[in-house]
Design a protein around this motif. Sequence first.
Motif, short mmCIF file in Angstrom:
data_model
loop_
_atom_site.label_atom_id
_atom_site.label_comp_id
_atom_site.label_asym_id
_atom_site.label_seq_id
_atom_site.Cartn_x
_atom_site.Cartn_y
_atom_site.Cartn_z
N TYR A 85 -1.71 -8.93 1.67
CA TYR A 85 -2.49 -7.14 1.44
C TYR A 85 -2.25 -6.54 2.42
O TYR A 85 -2.06 -5.46 2.61
CB TYR A 85 -3.81 -7.76 1.36
CG TYR A 85 -3.89 -8.29 -0.54
CD1 TYR A 85 -3.03 -8.15 -1.83
CD2 TYR A 85 -4.85 -9.44 -0.70
CE1 TYR A 85 -3.14 -8.47 -2.98
CE2 TYR A 85 -4.87 -9.81 -2.41
CZ TYR A 85 -4.00 -9.48 -2.86
OH TYR A 85 -4.80 -10.01 -4.19
N TYR B 16 5.35 -7.80 -2.83
CA TYR B 16 4.90 -7.10 -4.16
C TYR B 16 5.78 -8.03 -5.46
O TYR B 16 4.85 -8.37 -6.36
CB TYR B 16 5.54 -5.79 -4.63
CG TYR B 16 5.08 -4.70 -3.76
CD1 TYR B 16 3.58 -4.77 -4.23
CD2 TYR B 16 4.67 -4.18 -2.29
CE1 TYR B 16 2.57 -3.80 -3.70
CE2 TYR B 16 4.81 -2.67 -2.13
CZ TYR B 16 3.10 -2.75 -2.13
OH TYR B 16 2.21 -1.19 -1.96
N LEU C 213 3.23 -11.09 -5.50
CA LEU C 213 2.32 -11.17 -6.21
C LEU C 213 2.18 -10.18 -8.03
O LEU C 213 1.51 -10.39 -8.71
CB LEU C 213 1.52 -9.75 -5.45
CG LEU C 213 0.97 -9.84 -3.82
CD1 LEU C 213 0.19 -8.74 -3.48
CD2 LEU C 213 -0.09 -10.89 -4.39
N LEU D 179 3.46 -8.01 -8.73
CA LEU D 179 3.40 -6.73 -8.66
C LEU D 179 4.43 -5.91 -9.22
O LEU D 179 5.56 -5.56 -7.72
CB LEU D 179 2.53 -5.86 -8.03
CG LEU D 179 0.99 -6.60 -7.66
CD1 LEU D 179 0.36 -5.64 -6.40
CD2 LEU D 179 0.04 -5.62 -8.59
N SER E 70 7.62 -4.69 -16.01
CA SER E 70 6.10 -4.36 -14.93
C SER E 70 5.24 -3.48 -15.96
O SER E 70 4.64 -2.90 -15.32
CB SER E 70 6.89 -3.37 -14.30
OG SER E 70 7.58 -2.39 -14.92
N TRP F 160 -4.16 -3.27 -12.49
CA TRP F 160 -2.86 -4.25 -12.39
C TRP F 160 -3.85 -5.34 -12.40
O TRP F 160 -4.70 -5.50 -11.58
CB TRP F 160 -1.60 -4.27 -11.78
CG TRP F 160 -0.88 -2.72 -11.28
CD1 TRP F 160 -0.97 -1.77 -10.56
CD2 TRP F 160 0.28 -2.92 -12.46
NE1 TRP F 160 -0.80 -0.21 -10.71
CE2 TRP F 160 0.54 -1.61 -11.56
CE3 TRP F 160 1.02 -3.52 -12.85
CZ2 TRP F 160 1.62 -0.74 -11.85
CZ3 TRP F 160 1.86 -2.82 -13.29
CH2 TRP F 160 2.35 -2.24 -13.58
N ARG F 161 -2.91 -6.35 -12.93
CA ARG F 161 -4.07 -7.86 -12.55
C ARG F 161 -2.16 -9.10 -11.50
O ARG F 161 -1.61 -9.13 -12.50
CB ARG F 161 -4.41 -8.65 -13.71
CG ARG F 161 -4.80 -9.92 -13.32
CD ARG F 161 -6.32 -10.09 -13.23
NE ARG F 161 -7.18 -9.82 -14.40
CZ ARG F 161 -7.89 -9.82 -13.99
NH1 ARG F 161 -8.64 -10.39 -12.93
NH2 ARG F 161 -8.70 -9.00 -15.04
N ASP F 162 -2.59 -9.10 -10.62
CA ASP F 162 -2.09 -9.91 -9.58
C ASP F 162 -2.03 -11.40 -9.82
O ASP F 162 -2.66 -12.27 -10.63
CB ASP F 162 -1.89 -9.47 -8.07
CG ASP F 162 -3.07 -9.97 -7.04
OD1 ASP F 162 -3.34 -11.05 -7.81
OD2 ASP F 162 -3.63 -9.30 -6.40
N ASN F 163 -0.96 -12.40 -9.33
CA ASN F 163 -0.47 -13.60 -9.24
C ASN F 163 -1.81 -14.38 -8.92
O ASN F 163 -1.71 -15.70 -9.08
CB ASN F 163 0.37 -13.71 -8.60
CG ASN F 163 1.54 -14.06 -9.78
OD1 ASN F 163 1.94 -13.92 -10.65
ND2 ASN F 163 3.05 -14.23 -9.31
N GLN G 214 -5.95 -5.12 -9.62
CA GLN G 214 -5.42 -3.90 -8.33
C GLN G 214 -5.54 -2.57 -8.92
O GLN G 214 -5.21 -2.55 -10.29
CB GLN G 214 -4.30 -3.77 -7.91
CG GLN G 214 -4.04 -6.06 -7.35
CD GLN G 214 -4.84 -6.22 -6.19
OE1 GLN G 214 -5.72 -4.86 -5.82
NE2 GLN G 214 -5.31 -7.13 -5.64
#
Length: 789
Positions: free
Chosen positions: A23, A50, A53, A55, A88, A131-134, A139
């Motif tokens: 981040y 990215y 993650l 993204l 994506s 978004w939902r990251d890993n 986000q």
Amino acid sequence: MTTLTVDTTRERLLGELEAGHSYAFLTLAEAHLGTHSDDHYVRLMAVREYLKLALVAPARELMGEGLATTDWSSDLQAIRRAVEGLKSDALAWSTDDECFQSNLDALTQRGVDVEPIQSAWAARSDSFQRWRDNLGNTQLRVRDANGRWRWFPTLGDQVKTAESQPLPNGCRSSMPGPFLFEGLGQGTYFHRVYQATLDTFLGYSCALYVVEPDPAALAMTLHLHDWGELLANDRIYWFVGPQWNQQFRRTLGDDLDLAFPVQSLQPSGRAIPGVIGVVENAIKERQRAVDQSMAELDNRYADRDMSYWSQRFESALSGRGDPLRILAGVSTHTTFLQYSMRDAKRAFETLGHTCVVLTEKTPHHVIGALTYHNAMRDFDPDLFFNIDHLRPEFGAVVPENLPILTWDQDQLPTVFTTENMSKIGRLDFVTGWSKNKCVQAGVDPAQCLYSGVPTSPEQFSGPPLTDEERERYACDVSYVSHASQTPEAFHDQERRMYDDQQYRSLLDSLYELTVAELKKHGVLWGGMSSAILDSASQRCGLVVQEKNLRDRLLGWYLWRLADRIFRHEALNWVADWARRRGRTLRIYGRGWDEHPTLSAFAAGPADNGRELLCVYRASKINLQLMPAGFAHQRSLDGLAAGGFFLSRLTSSDRRGATLSKLARRIDELNISTTRALLDHSDDMVQGLLSAYIGEWRHTINPDSSEFINIVRFTAETAQPADVFPRFSEILFDSAESFARTADRFLNDHAARNTLTTEMREVVIKNYTYQPTMRRFLTAMLSYFQGSTT
């Protein structure tokens, strides 16, 4: 100020990359690539992070930004094509439409116009992405005016950030805030502050102001949280859309009891232009209005001097003139002070006077100076009556020539400071427990009256219990108090207030010495507290020279610590007895369900009024556990209700008869100083002194009038041992004596009833509000008359 160069910036972001801080690296890389688009290595590393993650869209955008295809090697072009082929999709906002609508409904019920929020979201929702990251973190991105996507408020773990961010200044105090939010960001920190400021002190929850010029940004936040309960709370004020400035200014200006925000918070990472200016202007305008209003009231009362008030009180109390007009103020954020004020008002009115009581409109309001002023203009009071506060606290509220009657019920160390007592006005009168303190500070003894707290038979003489009520509240022993904090927890709380390790060590020593002394004597009294502080100071090599700190340690820390030890030790005696005997014990009040040893007996709070009456009557034994002694409002209320009590023995209960005899002997012999009292040759005086102070005689300062005043002033009120029949039969001073006394009365219903009836008759005769309020007013009249001769 240090200015970062390109090299140091790049070095820093690569350091974050090497440390695995995705981040932080991506946040720095975004800014770096904005001015150094040819830094292919940083760009490629940002794409990699990215993708780690999950993204994908931000990674794809980086691969396509600022470079022609020919600038890339064939390998990088292959990576680019691979990224472009990845799925994506951002999370659809529509999945939370139900949550969003529920939040809007809650705001609508509050009277907030939600149409601008709905319209803004309908027009601009495509400018917001989620978004939902890993790592499982949400986000958010917002498209700026240039059409570029920006993380909102930043890329990162917003929940962790909100939890690690310090709470606002004073947020952990009993009455914090209010606080102002310039935007909400993702809302997580706002929710944390909301929870931290909820019911911080006896129902008080401070106001929270939210300013958000962009309704669509608020709409985005309302998709993220199910805030039905939060949004329904009227302590949150919303100023949304382009008209926020006018709305905010009007609210701060129109509501005279709404406190101004003390700190501004920016969870969205940005300051909103003009917000602080609105607050500062509102404060200035309010102060101008208060000053002008105060001047007008001072002018109205300018000619009402001591002679005027002497005649006014004499005519009112004799019945030859109009009744007194009494204005009072009390906070709802008290345990029973509000009920005490209610009963005092009823007593004043029974005596023929008119009494108006002001209190807060809601749990987040505080009675403002202009509210008091408006009431004074309309009511033209002859007396301002309050509980536990002195004139300096009403500097911008009460005209100089309006008498104040302060009823001190708690000896609050933050109120009865040397400075405050030195500013008690010539027209003021103080009743309650603090006469000696005031006299020591130079107040005329004629301005003070030693007095306890009475009870209200009208409140506790309701109809007999129903079968349902008796079944619900029946138990062998009950105790009512909110004093559930353990001595250890209180000590730890106080200890955390001091950063200096020396002062922490001093508190630790005070704690150890106090516990030891209470094992021998049960309670602290007289010079014991000062002796303990001196011993602890010597042990730590620390001299407490600052008077306010010394007063706090003596008047607050040691007093509260000894109080908690006294109560909790006795309750543990009772709990152990109940377990052994198979008896029922109920402890009413807040916080007992979290007590380490007494939680099994927690019964929750009992409302003042009918429920307390039920508790007192349905309990075979009620407990009174006050270091100050038996005659306190809890026991007096319970006796008025028809309850039977056992009380832990205190030094004041034991010495009551001795005190009365000693005070009479002092007057007979015209003894005027402490030294003359200690050195007097009269055998009766010396015998009574030995019985009264015992081994603590050496702690008395012979050159101070404090001790002789304590004897005289305390003797102004009737002592329990002097007025209650067979008083000694209801006292216990150990686990063993409690067990004997409790077993005796539980097995002798007739004895309980007889003693209850006898003690109730004493309460009705000596400890009720009407004679107490008459005594207060008569004492004030005597003081006024004595001051005009």
